[in-house]
Design a protein around this motif. Structure first.
Motif, short mmCIF file in Angstrom:
data_model
loop_
_atom_site.label_atom_id
_atom_site.label_comp_id
_atom_site.label_asym_id
_atom_site.label_seq_id
_atom_site.Cartn_x
_atom_site.Cartn_y
_atom_site.Cartn_z
N PRO A 1 0.83 -1.21 0.00
CA PRO A 1 0.00 0.00 0.00
C PRO A 1 0.87 1.26 0.00
O PRO A 1 1.91 1.32 0.67
N LEU A 2 0.42 2.27 -0.76
CA LEU A 2 1.13 3.54 -0.86
C LEU A 2 0.35 4.61 -0.10
O LEU A 2 -0.86 4.71 -0.22
N VAL A 3 1.08 5.42 0.63
CA VAL A 3 0.49 6.54 1.35
C VAL A 3 1.26 7.79 0.96
O VAL A 3 2.50 7.81 0.99
N THR A 4 0.53 8.85 0.59
CA THR A 4 1.14 10.12 0.24
C THR A 4 0.83 11.12 1.34
O THR A 4 -0.34 11.35 1.67
N VAL A 5 1.87 11.71 1.92
CA VAL A 5 1.69 12.65 3.03
C VAL A 5 2.43 13.95 2.71
O VAL A 5 3.41 13.97 1.97
N GLN A 6 1.92 15.05 3.28
CA GLN A 6 2.50 16.37 3.07
C GLN A 6 2.82 17.04 4.39
O GLN A 6 2.12 16.83 5.39
N SER A 7 3.83 17.88 4.37
CA SER A 7 4.05 18.79 5.49
C SER A 7 2.97 19.86 5.48
O SER A 7 2.32 20.10 4.46
N ARG A 8 2.79 20.54 6.61
CA ARG A 8 1.73 21.54 6.65
C ARG A 8 1.98 22.68 5.67
O ARG A 8 1.04 23.19 5.05
N ASN A 9 3.23 23.07 5.48
CA ASN A 9 3.49 24.13 4.51
C ASN A 9 3.49 23.63 3.07
O ASN A 9 3.66 24.42 2.14
#
Length: 710
Positions: free
Chosen positions: A291-299
Motif C-alpha cells: 500500500p502507498l500513502v502520500t503525506v505532506q508537510s503543513r506548509n
C-alpha cells in the motif's frame, strides 16, 4: 408550450413559448443532466458501467451498463422504481459529500464496483443497494443505519460503508451487517474524508480494500482541534444553526491517522512522522506492491510517498519531493504499475513530468495533468502539449507517447483492458462525446440526452500581451462593427486549479448569452491557472492580488488594442468564488479600468478561508501577516468608487457568508454605497432552478444600470 382552451369549445390553441437561456441553463443544471458520466470499464473490456439521467431536465440519475460487443445500453438501476415513488431523504454525511463534490443531481450520484466490475454498490436516501451487473438483479441490503460511500471489496463478496462515524461491513447477500471500528468520541470518525481532504486535496474517500478483501486501510479522523463555525439560516429563525468543523487558515486541522483494519475488527495504526507530515493526501492499494500513502508537510513544501507494511503498520520512504513554494498534488498518482514500478508526477525543469520507476517518460514540453490508468506496458494520462487550452489523452510508454485523443479539444478517458472510453469536448460540437474504443477503433458511442443549448457561441480564441495570456472574446450574435463599440464584460475565474479558456464549446455558453445582451465578453486565464507548467502556477505565490489582477488588466488592454469593438470606457467584471474575489478586487484597486463589478461568493479576507488551500499559496498567517493584509479586500473598502454587487449564499460552508458581510460592513463604515444580494438556503452551488435562472437576469440588469446602458 402553453395550451389554451376556449370556454365550452373543443378548440385547443397551442402557443409555443421560446425557452430562454437562463431558464434552460438552470433547468439543465448547466447542461449536465442527461449527459453520461462516471465510467467504469470491466478489465476484460466486455462492458462499460456509467451514470446518466433520462433527459436533459431529469435530475434522477440512473445506473447503466453498455455491452461493448453489441453497443446495447441497459438501465441497471432506476431510483424511481427502487424508492417506489418516495422522495430522497439524505443523511447529513451524504449531503456534505455531495456539496464537496459539487453534486446537484439526485438519484444514484455515485457507485463503486469490485475488480471484475460484476457487482456495483450505491445508496439512495441512505439505503444500501447492490447490483449484479451481469444478471441485472438489484437488491437492497438491510443495514441497521443509513449508509454512506459503500464500496465492494475487490472479490465482490462484501460491501464496506461509513455510517455515523463508524466503518461497517455487510455481506453482499445482506447478512452479517456489523461494525468493524467505531468512534471513540463525538469528534472522531472512521472511513470518511475530512473537510479539506475532500474540498482541497481531491481525496473524497476514507477507506481502501486490500486486493484479497480480507482487510482495509481506514482513516481515523479527530476533529477536536478544529474550530467550530455555525452556519445559520436567517430566513428560518426557528432553525438551530448548523455547526461545522472548519479549519480556517492558521488554526488547528483535524488529526488524521490511518489504520489497517481486519474483518474481525482488530486494527493497528499505520505509523509515520505525522507531526512533520500531518496531511494525508492519498492512499493506493493494488496488486502491484505494498500500500502507498502520500503525506505532506503543513506548509506543503515537502511530499513523501511511503510504502506500508500491512502486517505491522510500519512505513518505508520510497520518494520525497520538495519545492520552495509547494509540491503539487496530481490526480491518479502515485501508483504502482502491475509489475511493481512506482509511477509519479513531479515538477522538474519547467514541466510536470511522468516518472515511471524513476525514469522520465514525458520529457520537455508535456504538462501532465492526471494519471488515468496504468498497465505493464504504458501509462494513460491527460496532458497539455504546448497549448494550455487543449487537454490531450496520451498513452505514454518508455519509448514515447501516442495520442489517444484524435481532435483538438478537451479530453479525458477511462480504460479497462483493450477498451477505452474517450470523453471529448470541442469547439465544433455541443457537450461531450463519449466514444468506446477497442484497440484504438471506435466500437460504440454512449448516447447523451443532454439538451442542446439555445445559444450558439461565437468564440475567438486569442493570445494577448507579453505573457501570451490565453483569452476568449465573444461578441453579440449578428454584431456589426458599424453599430459601434460595445461595453466590455470580463468573465474570469482567474485563480489556481481552474481554467475558463478551453477549446470546448460548452465552456462559453453563459458568456455568449451575456454577450447577446449587448456586451463584448472577454475571458482571460492569467498566472496560476493550469496547463502552463509549475513556473506559471507558482507566479501567484504570496501574491494573489497583484498577479491575477494585473493579468486581467493586461489582457483587456492587449485585446482592446487590436479589437476596436471594445469600448474601454465602459468595463465591468463578474465572477464567482475566486472569480468573485477578483471582481471585487478589480473595482477596489483599479477603478480607472473597471467601472462596475459583480462578486459572487467572494473570498474577501483570506484569514477566513481554509488551511490547505490558503497556506499553500499565501503561507501561514502568523508567519506572513503582511501577505494576508496585502491580499485582503477589507482594507480597500474606502477606495470603492464604482458600483459593486455582492452575492452570497447564506448556507455556504466553503466560502462562508461572513466574507461578504465583513466587506459590506467595511464599505458601510467607509460610507461607500454598494449592493448585497443574500441567497437564503443557498450553498456555494446554486442548483435551485429559480435561483440560478434569476441570478443571471439580475446580474444583467445590474450591469446595464451600472454602465448606463438602456
Amino acid at each position: 408550450m402553453l395550451v389554451r382552451k376556449g370556454g365550452g369549445s373543443a378548440r385547443v390553441t397551442v402557443v409555443a413559448i421560446e425557452t430562454s437561456f437562463p431558464r434552460q441553463y438552470a433547468r439543465t443544471q448547466r447542461f449536465t443532466l442527461g449527459a453520461p458520466r462516471s465510467f467504469t470499464v470491466a478489465p476484460d473490456g466486455s462492458r462499460v458501467v456509467f451514470l446518466r439521467s433520462a433527459g436533459g431536465t431529469d435530475r434522477q440519475t440512473r445506473l447503466w451498463s453498455l455491452d461493448t460487443a453489441t453497443g446495447e445500453e441497459t438501465c441497471v438501476a432506476d431510483p424511481g422504481a427502487l424508492l417506489a415513488g418516495d422522495g430522497e431523504d439524505l443523511p447529513p454525511e451524504e449531503r456534505a459529500m455531495r456539496e464537496r463534490r459539487r453534486e446537484g443531481a439526485g438519484g444514484i450520484v455515485g457507485y463503486a464496483t469490485d475488480n471484475d466490475v460484476r457487482v456495483a454498490a450505491f445508496t439512495l436516501s441512505g439505503r444500501l443497494f447492490v447490483a449484479d451487473l451481469l444478471g441485472g438483479e438489484v437488491r437492497a441490503l438491510g443495514t441497521v443505519t443509513a449508509a454512506v460511500d459503500p464500496r465492494p471489496d475487490p472479490t465482490g463478496s462484501r460491501v464496506a460503508y461509513a455510517a455515523g462515524g463508524a466503518l461497517r461491513v455487510i455481506d453482499v447477500d445482506g447478512h452479517a451487517d456489523r461494525p468493524l471500528v467505531e468512534p471513540e468520541h463525538p469528534d472522531s470518525s472512521w472511513g470518511v474524508a475530512e473537510f479539506i481532504a475532500a474540498e482541497e486535496m481531491g481525496r473524497s474517500r476514507g477507506f481502501w480494500w486490500s486486493q484479497d478483501g480480507t482487510r482495509l486501510l481506514v482513516t481515523r479522523v479527530d476533529e477536536g482541534p478544529v474550530r467550530r463555525w455555525h452556519i445559520a439560516d436567517p430566513a428560518n429563525p426557528d432553525a438551530a444553526p448548523t455547526s461545522v468543523a472548519y479549519p480556517v487558515a492558521g488554526t488547528g486541522n483535524a488529526v488524521v491517522r490511518l489504520a489497517v483494519v481486519g474483518l474481525d475488527g482488530n486494527w493497528l495504526d499505520v505509523t509515520w512522522d505525522d507531526a512533520a507530515f500531518p496531511y494525508l493526501a492519498d492512499v493506493h492499494w493494488s496488486s502491484g506492491g505494498a500500500p502507498l500513502v502520500t503525506v505532506q508537510s503543513r506548509n506543503q513544501r515537502t511530499l513523501r510517498v511511503l510504502a506500508v507494511d500491512p502486517d505491522t503498520g510500519a512505513t518505508t520512504l520510497l520518494a520525497e519531493d520538495t519545492d520552495p513554494h509547494w509540491v503539487e498534488l496530481v490526480p491518479g498518482a502515485p501508483v504502482w504499475t502491475p509489475d511493481g514500478r512506482l509511477v509519479r508526477v513531479v515538477a522538474r525543469d519547467g514541466a510536470y513530468r511522468l516518472l515511471v520507476g524513476g525514469e522520465d517518460w514525458t520529457g520537455d514540453g508535456v504538462q501532465v495533468r492526471a494519471v488515468l490508468d496504468v498497465s505493464e506496458h504504458d501509462v494513460l494520462v491527460t496532458a497539455s502539449t504546448g497549448d494550455p487550452t487543449e487537454v490531450r489523452v496520451l498513452r505514454v510508454a518508455r519509448g514515447g507517447a501516442t495520442e489517444v485523443s484524435d481532435v483538438d479539444g478537451v479530453h479525458t478517458a477511462r480504460r479497462g483492458g483493450p477498451v477505452t472510453v474517450l470523453s471529448s469536448s470541442g469547439m465544433d460540437w455541443f457537450g461531450t462525446r463519449n466514444r468506446v474504443l477497442r484497440d484504438g477503433e471506435v466500437v460504440a458511442e454512449i448516447a447523451s440526452h443532454a439538451e442542446r443549448p439555445v445559444v450558439e457561441p461565437n468564440v475567438t480564441l486569442l493570445t494577448a500581451g507579453e505573457r501570451w495570456l490565453r483569452c476568449a472574446l465573444l461578441l453579440p450574435t449578428g454584431y456589426r462593427p458599424e453599430s459601434g463599440p460595445l461595453p466590455v464584460l470580463l468573465d474570469p475565474y482567474g485563480g489556481p486549479h481552474a481554467q475558463r479558456v478551453l477549446r470546448a464549446r460548452n465552456a462559453y455558453l453563459t458568456s455568449q448569452w451575456l454577450a447577446d445582451q449587448g456586451f463584448a465578453v472577454l475571458v482571460a486565464d492569467g498566472r496560476g491557472t493550469p496547463g502552463r507548467g509549475p513556473d506559471w502556477d507558482r507566479a501567484v505565490a504570496f501574491d494573489f492580488a497583484g498577479a491575477t489582477l494585473e493579468d486581467q488588466v493586461d489582457a483587456l488592454h492587449a485585446v482592446a488594442a487590436k479589437h476596436p469593438e471594445l469600448d474601454t470606457s465602459r468595463v465591468a467584471i463578474r465572477g464567482w468564488s475566486y472569480g468573485g474575489y477578483l471582481a471585487a478586487l478589480a473595482v477596489l484597486r483599479r477603478p480607472d479600468v473597471f467601472h462596475a463589478a459583480i462578486a459572487g461568493a467572494p473570498v474577501t479576507d483570506w484569514r477566513l478561508y481554509d488551511t490547505h488551500y490558503t497556506e499553500r499559496y499565501l503561507g501561514h498567517p502568523d508567519e506572513r501577516p503582511d501577505v494576508y493584509d496585502a491580499n485582503s479586500l477589507l482594507g480597500d473598502a474606502a477606495k470603492l468608487e464604482q458600483p459593486l454587487l455582492l452575492i452570497h449564499g447564506l448556507a455556504d460552508d466553503n466560502v462562508v457568508a461572513a466574507h461578504t458581510l465583513r466587506l459590506s460592513a467595511a464599505l458601510l463604515a467607509a460610507g461607500r454605497p454598494h449592493t448585497v444580494l443574500p441567497l437564503s438556503g443557498v450553498t456555494h452551488m446554486t442548483p435551485q432552478e429559480q435561483v440560478a435562472e434569476n441570478l443571471l437576469l439580475i446580474q444583467v440588469n445590474f450591469l446595464r444600470g451600472a454602465l448606463g446602458l438602456p
